[in-house]
Design a protein around this motif. Sequence first.
Motif, PDB file in Angstrom:
ATOM      1  N   ALA A 138       9.944  -7.360  -0.825  1.00  0.00           N
ATOM      2  CA  ALA A 138       8.699  -6.971  -1.499  1.00  0.00           C
ATOM      3  C   ALA A 138       7.864  -6.100  -0.574  1.00  0.00           C
ATOM      4  O   ALA A 138       7.833  -6.312   0.645  1.00  0.00           O
ATOM      5  CB  ALA A 138       7.895  -8.199  -1.918  1.00  0.00           C
ATOM      6  N   VAL A 139       7.193  -5.125  -1.168  1.00  0.00           N
ATOM      7  CA  VAL A 139       6.221  -4.286  -0.469  1.00  0.00           C
ATOM      8  C   VAL A 139       4.868  -4.576  -1.113  1.00  0.00           C
ATOM      9  O   VAL A 139       4.696  -4.359  -2.316  1.00  0.00           O
ATOM     10  CB  VAL A 139       6.568  -2.787  -0.587  1.00  0.00           C
ATOM     11  CG1 VAL A 139       5.477  -1.935   0.048  1.00  0.00           C
ATOM     12  CG2 VAL A 139       7.919  -2.503   0.074  1.00  0.00           C
ATOM     13  N   VAL A 140       3.921  -5.094  -0.324  1.00  0.00           N
ATOM     14  CA  VAL A 140       2.668  -5.613  -0.873  1.00  0.00           C
ATOM     15  C   VAL A 140       1.472  -4.950  -0.197  1.00  0.00           C
ATOM     16  O   VAL A 140       1.354  -4.966   1.035  1.00  0.00           O
ATOM     17  CB  VAL A 140       2.582  -7.146  -0.673  1.00  0.00           C
ATOM     18  CG1 VAL A 140       1.253  -7.679  -1.206  1.00  0.00           C
ATOM     19  CG2 VAL A 140       3.755  -7.846  -1.345  1.00  0.00           C
ATOM     20  N   ASP A 141       0.580  -4.380  -1.011  1.00  0.00           N
ATOM     21  CA  ASP A 141      -0.662  -3.819  -0.487  1.00  0.00           C
ATOM     22  C   ASP A 141      -1.655  -4.952  -0.246  1.00  0.00           C
ATOM     23  O   ASP A 141      -1.753  -5.888  -1.049  1.00  0.00           O
ATOM     24  CB  ASP A 141      -1.231  -2.818  -1.503  1.00  0.00           C
ATOM     25  CG  ASP A 141      -2.503  -2.169  -1.006  1.00  0.00           C
ATOM     26  OD1 ASP A 141      -2.561  -1.827   0.191  1.00  0.00           O
ATOM     27  OD2 ASP A 141      -3.440  -1.999  -1.808  1.00  0.00           O
ATOM     28  N   ILE A 142      -2.392  -4.877   0.856  1.00  0.00           N
ATOM     29  CA  ILE A 142      -3.384  -5.910   1.145  1.00  0.00           C
ATOM     30  C   ILE A 142      -4.569  -5.813   0.184  1.00  0.00           C
ATOM     31  O   ILE A 142      -5.041  -6.811  -0.360  1.00  0.00           O
ATOM     32  CB  ILE A 142      -3.896  -5.806   2.599  1.00  0.00           C
ATOM     33  CG1 ILE A 142      -2.859  -6.380   3.563  1.00  0.00           C
ATOM     34  CG2 ILE A 142      -5.207  -6.568   2.761  1.00  0.00           C
ATOM     35  CD1 ILE A 142      -3.333  -6.438   4.989  1.00  0.00           C
ATOM     36  N   GLY A 143      -5.062  -4.600  -0.061  1.00  0.00           N
ATOM     37  CA  GLY A 143      -6.298  -4.417  -0.812  1.00  0.00           C
ATOM     38  C   GLY A 143      -6.134  -4.476  -2.308  1.00  0.00           C
ATOM     39  O   GLY A 143      -6.493  -3.521  -3.011  1.00  0.00           O
ATOM     40  N   LEU A 144      -5.636  -5.578  -2.819  1.00  0.00           N
ATOM     41  CA  LEU A 144      -5.465  -5.751  -4.265  1.00  0.00           C
ATOM     42  C   LEU A 144      -6.730  -6.349  -4.872  1.00  0.00           C
ATOM     43  O   LEU A 144      -7.429  -7.134  -4.216  1.00  0.00           O
ATOM     44  CB  LEU A 144      -4.284  -6.680  -4.548  1.00  0.00           C
ATOM     45  CG  LEU A 144      -2.900  -6.216  -4.058  1.00  0.00           C
ATOM     46  CD1 LEU A 144      -1.888  -7.358  -4.199  1.00  0.00           C
ATOM     47  CD2 LEU A 144      -2.441  -4.989  -4.841  1.00  0.00           C
TER      48      LEU A 144
END
Length: 234
Positions: free
Chosen positions: A48-54
């Motif tokens: 998974a590639v996950v952005d912190i600023g969700l």
Amino acid sequence: MRLLLVEDDVMVASGIKLGLSEAGYAVDWVGSGERALEVLQQESFDIAVVDIGLPGMDGLELLRCLRRPGMDCAAMPVLMLTARDALQDRVQGLDLGADDYMLKPFQLPELLARLRALLRRSQAATTAVLMFGPLELDTANHCAGIRCGEGIQARLQPIELGPREWTVLEYLLIHAPKPASKDKLLQALTGWDKEITPNAVEVYVSRLRGKLEPHGVALRSIRGFGYRLELQVS
């Protein structure tokens, strides 16, 4: 390889998804941590590639949930994306179980290299070259071949593979000598936005057999389950 991209910026997500898809990943995209958690409790992904600023549940809170004991995806590699250059954010993410970090903006080749490294590590592989008998698959340079000869006389006879043939063979090599289920191969081939029938797996396996069996590498069918790479006995 099946990848989940968690990114709320539509333009950023579209660019990343396009680049990863062209590199051979089956990419599914969601725009929130809540949706990502729901999906990961229902389906399996290799990374998974996950952005912190969700919005809402941010990437760090999502990561905390994913690493809870008993979660099926607890061991899945996670690469975090962030526009934040704060040391504390990166430290917190790593402490929560992130496997790697990239700061935005970034270059696609570096993202691809980091993903390959995480996948090798998760499968206990230490090299970019996957090998099975005389078969070699160089994931960094995206080339495949059959090793002929020994020592300084050895040479690599190239094998031409289509994108989906490559995906099936890579998955089989990563899991060799264990068998790979047909369902997992199907998931590795496609994401939500593409339709592909289970019979398509048989088509690509058949094509691979024609290219590998003359060189002593067999693809054995396991009835009711899937396929396994084996060396033919001469």
